[in-house]
Design a protein around this motif. Structure first.
Motif, PDB file in Angstrom:
ATOM      1  N   CYS A 187      31.004 -26.863  34.953  1.00 28.17           N
ATOM      2  CA  CYS A 187      29.976 -26.726  36.169  1.00 28.17           C
ATOM      3  C   CYS A 187      28.744 -27.048  35.400  1.00 28.17           C
ATOM      4  CB  CYS A 187      29.923 -25.360  36.433  1.00 28.17           C
ATOM      5  SG  CYS A 187      31.201 -24.664  37.170  1.00 28.17           S
ATOM      6  N   ARG A 188      28.355 -27.002  33.646  1.00 24.05           N
ATOM      7  CA  ARG A 188      26.948 -27.244  33.446  1.00 24.05           C
ATOM      8  C   ARG A 188      27.321 -29.444  33.453  1.00 24.05           C
ATOM      9  NH1 ARG A 188      22.472 -26.757  30.780  1.00 24.05           N
ATOM     10  NH2 ARG A 188      21.271 -29.102  31.236  1.00 24.05           N
ATOM     11  N   ASN A 189      27.946 -29.566  33.596  1.00 26.50           N
ATOM     12  CA  ASN A 189      28.392 -30.966  33.590  1.00 26.50           C
ATOM     13  C   ASN A 189      28.675 -31.232  34.744  1.00 26.50           C
ATOM     14  OD1 ASN A 189      28.615 -30.871  30.846  1.00 26.50           O
ATOM     15  ND2 ASN A 189      31.229 -30.640  30.504  1.00 26.50           N
ATOM     16  N   ALA A 190      29.106 -30.992  35.785  1.00 30.40           N
ATOM     17  CA  ALA A 190      28.849 -31.164  37.290  1.00 30.40           C
ATOM     18  C   ALA A 190      26.823 -31.264  37.289  1.00 30.40           C
ATOM     19  CB  ALA A 190      29.222 -29.790  38.276  1.00 30.40           C
ATOM     20  N   LEU A 191      26.247 -30.465  37.312  1.00 24.14           N
ATOM     21  CA  LEU A 191      25.356 -30.396  36.833  1.00 24.14           C
ATOM     22  C   LEU A 191      24.524 -31.619  36.879  1.00 24.14           C
ATOM     23  CD1 LEU A 191      23.242 -27.158  37.045  1.00 24.14           C
ATOM     24  CD2 LEU A 191      23.756 -27.997  38.893  1.00 24.14           C
ATOM     25  N   ASN A 192      24.622 -31.490  35.134  1.00 26.49           N
ATOM     26  CA  ASN A 192      24.378 -33.422  35.312  1.00 26.49           C
ATOM     27  C   ASN A 192      24.420 -34.499  35.449  1.00 26.49           C
ATOM     28  OD1 ASN A 192      22.902 -31.223  32.616  1.00 26.49           O
ATOM     29  ND2 ASN A 192      24.923 -31.541  30.945  1.00 26.49           N
ATOM     30  N   PHE A 193      25.991 -34.574  36.117  1.00 31.01           N
ATOM     31  CA  PHE A 193      26.178 -35.895  36.889  1.00 31.01           C
ATOM     32  C   PHE A 193      25.571 -35.392  38.181  1.00 31.01           C
ATOM     33  CE2 PHE A 193      28.549 -36.979  40.247  1.00 31.01           C
ATOM     34  CZ  PHE A 193      29.563 -38.642  39.870  1.00 31.01           C
ATOM     35  N   ILE A 194      25.274 -34.414  39.012  1.00 32.67           N
ATOM     36  CA  ILE A 194      24.397 -34.610  40.152  1.00 32.67           C
ATOM     37  C   ILE A 194      22.472 -34.991  40.025  1.00 32.67           C
ATOM     38  CG2 ILE A 194      22.748 -33.145  42.096  1.00 32.67           C
ATOM     39  CD1 ILE A 194      26.441 -33.611  42.771  1.00 32.67           C
ATOM     40  N   SER A 195      22.396 -34.431  38.458  1.00 34.64           N
ATOM     41  CA  SER A 195      20.855 -35.207  38.493  1.00 34.64           C
ATOM     42  C   SER A 195      20.584 -36.353  38.012  1.00 34.64           C
ATOM     43  CB  SER A 195      20.072 -33.705  36.930  1.00 34.64           C
ATOM     44  OG  SER A 195      18.989 -34.037  36.285  1.00 34.64           O
ATOM     45  N   SER A 196      21.380 -36.575  37.188  1.00 34.91           N
ATOM     46  CA  SER A 196      22.247 -38.441  36.730  1.00 34.91           C
ATOM     47  C   SER A 196      22.124 -38.746  37.630  1.00 34.91           C
ATOM     48  CB  SER A 196      22.861 -38.249  36.189  1.00 34.91           C
ATOM     49  OG  SER A 196      23.897 -38.489  36.735  1.00 34.91           O
ATOM     50  N   ARG A 197      22.933 -38.439  39.042  1.00 32.33           N
ATOM     51  CA  ARG A 197      22.390 -39.337  39.919  1.00 32.33           C
ATOM     52  C   ARG A 197      21.422 -39.413  41.534  1.00 32.33           C
ATOM     53  NH1 ARG A 197      27.938 -41.550  42.211  1.00 32.33           N
ATOM     54  NH2 ARG A 197      28.738 -42.337  39.774  1.00 32.33           N
ATOM     55  N   THR A 198      20.580 -38.777  41.667  1.00 30.38           N
ATOM     56  CA  THR A 198      19.433 -38.482  42.226  1.00 30.38           C
ATOM     57  C   THR A 198      18.227 -38.029  41.568  1.00 30.38           C
ATOM     58  OG1 THR A 198      19.865 -35.441  42.327  1.00 30.38           O
ATOM     59  CG2 THR A 198      21.206 -36.593  43.784  1.00 30.38           C
TER      60      THR A 198
END
Length: 399
Positions: A120-131
């Motif tokens: 789930c932390r990886n999911a947060l990192n993904f969202i952060s990199s996109r937005t």
């Protein structure tokens, strides 16, 4: 059997016969993937047979009533309104569904903790990199002395830009129950929506969605509820449902039906798949409640007491201190390994315990001292004798 290498006489619990677990393995890791009882698997096989006998009839006539029945039984079990629940394959899918549906800007902050599950932390990192949204991490100490330390650490990181908090209800790495009801209340008072990763909660603790009042909550049914693999749920507060969509957009997006919400229409059908794991949730709830006279409450209390006894046994044998209060423990607990083993990797220790002694237990790398944690689980098929065997095996390694 592998454990004979220590000349240790270990007896199998009666309850283990109700599962398909290998008698040659001392299975102390129900927490990672759960384990499904034979009776529940038989129900799933029956459903699969019905599906394959006539897939068109099954999906056309049987699928939705069976899915709705499972959702109703689950809603009662976790005290949620049935209209607020959908099934997903696992809690990580539920968390991703919410994160990918919401819109973030570079000015937004998403709050989490250093105990957050890696996926789930990886999911947060993904969202952060996109937005461009900033991920803010509240550092919760471990060992812990009280639930108040969790609350204080999280609230300290709230700012005017904090839009969402992603929090574990029960942490995977450290096996700690966060004071979720109070956390949600405090965050909501500060205008922060909450996304709760409840992967371990259903079946480990009494879960009451009405009391928690989170904005979003995703939990697994295949772990402590003991349903088949691939059964989990996503709860979304009614006013937020129009914003949330599944990762796969399918027929529900333009369905003309008005008898169900768009939220359920989209999540219920994301394409042809095997839905039988969801449909077995009622059987899992019923079966597990039948094992002890006091049903689920007694089962959860029994597992809680067993893991506390096991933790104390291991701490005494290994001469280490319990890392958190008993009130923050459910049916999982971690024990720091002795300093003499800290120069070994967690992979080495796990493999050594399994290959040499036939013990299946989670060995967790931790970012700070003590560095490596042994995470034990307690399900009804486990016995205190098994944890004594684990202690004996660990002592034989570090001596």
């Amino acid at each position: 059997m592998k454990y004979e290498k220590l000349d240790f006489k270990l007896h199998t619990s009666y309850y283990q016969e109700l599962w398909s677990l290998d008698d040659n393995v001392v299975f102390l890791n129900h927490g990672s993937y759960g384990a499904c009882p034979k009776t529940v698997l038989e129900v799933q096989q029956s459903l699969r047979s019905q599906l394959e006998q006539d897939p068109v009839n099954f999906f056309g006539r049987k699928w939705e009533p069976l899915l709705d029945n499972a959702r109703t039984k689950l809603a009662t079990f976790i005290n949620a309104d049935v209209q607020d629940l959908v099934f997903v394959q696992n809690a990580t899918t539920g968390i991703n569904s919410v994160l990918r549906s919401l819109r973030f800007s570079p000015d937004d902050e998403i709050l989490t903790t250093n105990h957050e599950y890696n996926a789930c932390r990886n999911a947060l990192n993904f969202i952060s990199s996109r937005t461009g949204a900033k991920v803010v991490v509240a550092k919760i100490p471990f060992p812990l002395e009280s639930p108040q330390q969790v609350i204080a650490a999280v609230l300290e990181k709230v700012s005017a830009n904090t839009r969402l908090a992603l929090l574990d209800h029960i942490t995977s790495q450290t096996g700690v129950i966060f004071p979720m009801q109070q956390l949600v209340k405090e965050l909501q008072a500060r205008g922060v929506e909450t996304l709760i990763d409840g992967a371990h909660a259903p079946g480990m603790i009494s879960l009451n969605m009405q009391e928690i009042s989170a904005t979003y909550y995703s939990g697994n049914c295949h772990k402590w509820l003991s349903a088949p693999k691939g059964a989990a749920f996503l709860y979304v507060r009614r006013d937020k449902q129009p914003e949330i969509h599944p990762l796969t957009i399918s027929h529900g997006a333009n369905s003309p039906r008005t008898d169900k919400s768009r939220f359920q229409l989209e999540f219920d059908w994301t394409g042809t798949d095997d839905p039988t794991a969801y449909m077995c949730v009622p059987e899992a709830i019923t079966f597990m409640s039948s094992l002890l006279p006091g049903a689920w409450l007694e089962l959860m209390q029994r597992n809680h007491q067993l893991v506390l006894q096991a933790r104390q046994l291991l701490c005494t044998e290994l001469e280490v201190q319990p890392p958190c209060p008993e009130e923050m423990i459910g049916s999982m607990a971690v024990v720091p390994i002795p300093a003499s083993l800290e120069n070994r990797s967690h992979v080495w220790l796990h493999d050594k315990l399994f290959d040499t002694f036939g013990i299946q237990v989670q060995v967790v790398p931790w970012q700070e001292s003590p560095g490596i944690l042994i995470r034990i689980s307690a399900q009804i098929y486990n016995t205190l004798e098994q944890y004594q065997f684990l202690a004996t095996a660990l002592k034989s390694l570090y001596r």
